[in-house]
Design a protein around this motif. Structure first.
Motif, PDB file in Angstrom:
ATOM      1  N   ILE A 158      43.125   1.592 -44.271  1.00 31.76           N
ATOM      2  CA  ILE A 158      41.993   2.401 -43.838  1.00 31.76           C
ATOM      3  C   ILE A 158      40.741   1.618 -44.163  1.00 31.76           C
ATOM      4  O   ILE A 158      40.567   1.185 -45.319  1.00 31.76           O
ATOM      5  N   ILE A 159      39.880   1.418 -43.184  1.00 32.96           N
ATOM      6  CA  ILE A 159      38.696   0.581 -43.324  1.00 32.96           C
ATOM      7  C   ILE A 159      37.484   1.389 -42.902  1.00 32.96           C
ATOM      8  O   ILE A 159      37.510   2.074 -41.874  1.00 32.96           O
ATOM      9  N   LYS A 160      36.447   1.301 -43.695  1.00 26.18           N
ATOM     10  CA  LYS A 160      35.216   2.028 -43.372  1.00 26.18           C
ATOM     11  C   LYS A 160      34.462   1.326 -42.241  1.00 26.18           C
ATOM     12  O   LYS A 160      34.291   0.111 -42.255  1.00 26.18           O
ATOM     13  N   LEU A 161      34.036   2.115 -41.256  1.00 26.31           N
ATOM     14  CA  LEU A 161      33.212   1.621 -40.154  1.00 26.31           C
ATOM     15  C   LEU A 161      31.798   2.164 -40.290  1.00 26.31           C
ATOM     16  O   LEU A 161      31.590   3.220 -40.884  1.00 26.31           O
ATOM     17  N   PRO A 162      30.809   1.468 -39.734  1.00 27.07           N
ATOM     18  CA  PRO A 162      30.932   0.169 -39.064  1.00 27.07           C
ATOM     19  C   PRO A 162      31.138  -0.952 -40.064  1.00 27.07           C
ATOM     20  O   PRO A 162      30.782  -0.824 -41.235  1.00 27.07           O
ATOM     21  N   LEU A 163      31.737  -2.046 -39.596  1.00 23.23           N
ATOM     22  CA  LEU A 163      32.010  -3.181 -40.473  1.00 23.23           C
ATOM     23  C   LEU A 163      30.713  -3.856 -40.881  1.00 23.23           C
ATOM     24  O   LEU A 163      29.758  -3.871 -40.117  1.00 23.23           O
TER      25      LEU A 163
END
Length: 272
Positions: free
Chosen positions: A267-272
């Motif tokens: 799980i990656i937080k957006l925006p990068l």
């Protein structure tokens, strides 16, 4: 490509088709991202069910092989997790149905709510998957972006990845919205498939959901479905509904056994 060696470990958990008509219509996406934006990274390289992360569960099914570690994973990793279900065998029953799924609902930072913008990634291998010939649809869910329910409010499943006949299918909340993103998965049985979903979670029609796929031999992700101006959060935060991820195998038809390997869940937080 199938795994040559499997180490079975008893569960420790208690509890319409993509068309490539024009290259100009296919969005390619880089694999790179900033590690500092990663909220959850389940890569199983610890060789344990929780990947060394407190709150990651293995399965709620009681069968000894409902969840087990695979080594080697044959995808560049040492380990992956396998989930197994057998139609009609109550040892593979949990939460009222035949299923064996992991989840991260206990990890507060991995939950999602309206206003969150997130990227979800996972790899899956369909182990010796029985091809569809005729008769029942043979649907099995392998990954879910799910919203919990409670006694005062129902909820939904914003997105499911499912196999249906010989296709890979997206099923959106409401179950009548479907998209087959891979018309024939048979050439990819026992190979690793990679998926990515970018989402703006919203409880009104301001969200978006973009799904990408990377097949064996491909170097980048391809956009396979997109929804914009879309209600993505299928629940009500005020009554306690929370969003979380689940992965494994859920439901099958007689007389099938289903096994899926999962790895590299992020799980990656957006925006990068």
């Amino acid at each position: 490509m199938s795994c040559s060696k499997e180490n079975t470990i008893k569960s420790q958990d208690s509890a319409s088709t993509l068309s490539f008509r024009s290259k100009n219509n296919i969005e390619k996406v880089s694999d790179t991202f900033n590690n500092g934006d990663t909220i959850l990274n389940v890569n199983y390289e610890t060789g344990t069910f929780d990947s060394g992360i407190s709150g990651v569960t293995a399965t709620h099914a009681s069968a000894a092989d409902a969840a087990y570690m695979v080594n080697p994973a044959n995808n560049g990793s040492n380990y992956a997790i396998a989930h197994k279900i057998v139609y009609g065998d109550t040892a593979y029953n949990s939460d009222g149905n035949i299923r064996s799924e992991s989840d991260a609902v206990a990890i507060q930072s991995a939950r999602f709510f309206p206003g969150d913008e997130r990227r979800y990634e996972f790899s899956v291998l369909l182990k010796d998957w029985t091809p569809w010939v005729s008769g029942s649809t043979y649907e099995t869910t392998i990954y879910q972006l799910k919203v919990s329910g409670n006694s005062t409010s129902g909820s939904g499943v914003p997105l499911q990845f499912r196999t249906a006949r010989n296709a890979m299918r997206l099923r959106y909340e409401g179950s009548n919205t479907l998209k087959d993103i891979l018309s024939d998965l048979r050439p990819y049985i026992n190979q690793w498939l990679n998926f990515r979903v970018d989402v703006l979670w919203a409880d009104d029609n301001t969200g978006y959901m973009k799904t990408y796929m990377k097949l064996p031999g491909q170097s980048s992700y391809t956009l396979v479905d997109e929804k914009t101006n879309f209600r993505t959060f299928a629940g009500n935060v005020s009554v306690g509904n929370v969003g979380y991820i689940k992965w494994g195998v859920y439901v099958t038809q007689s007389p099938l056994t289903r096994i899926a390997y999962h790895d590299n869940l992020r799980i990656i937080k957006l925006p990068l």
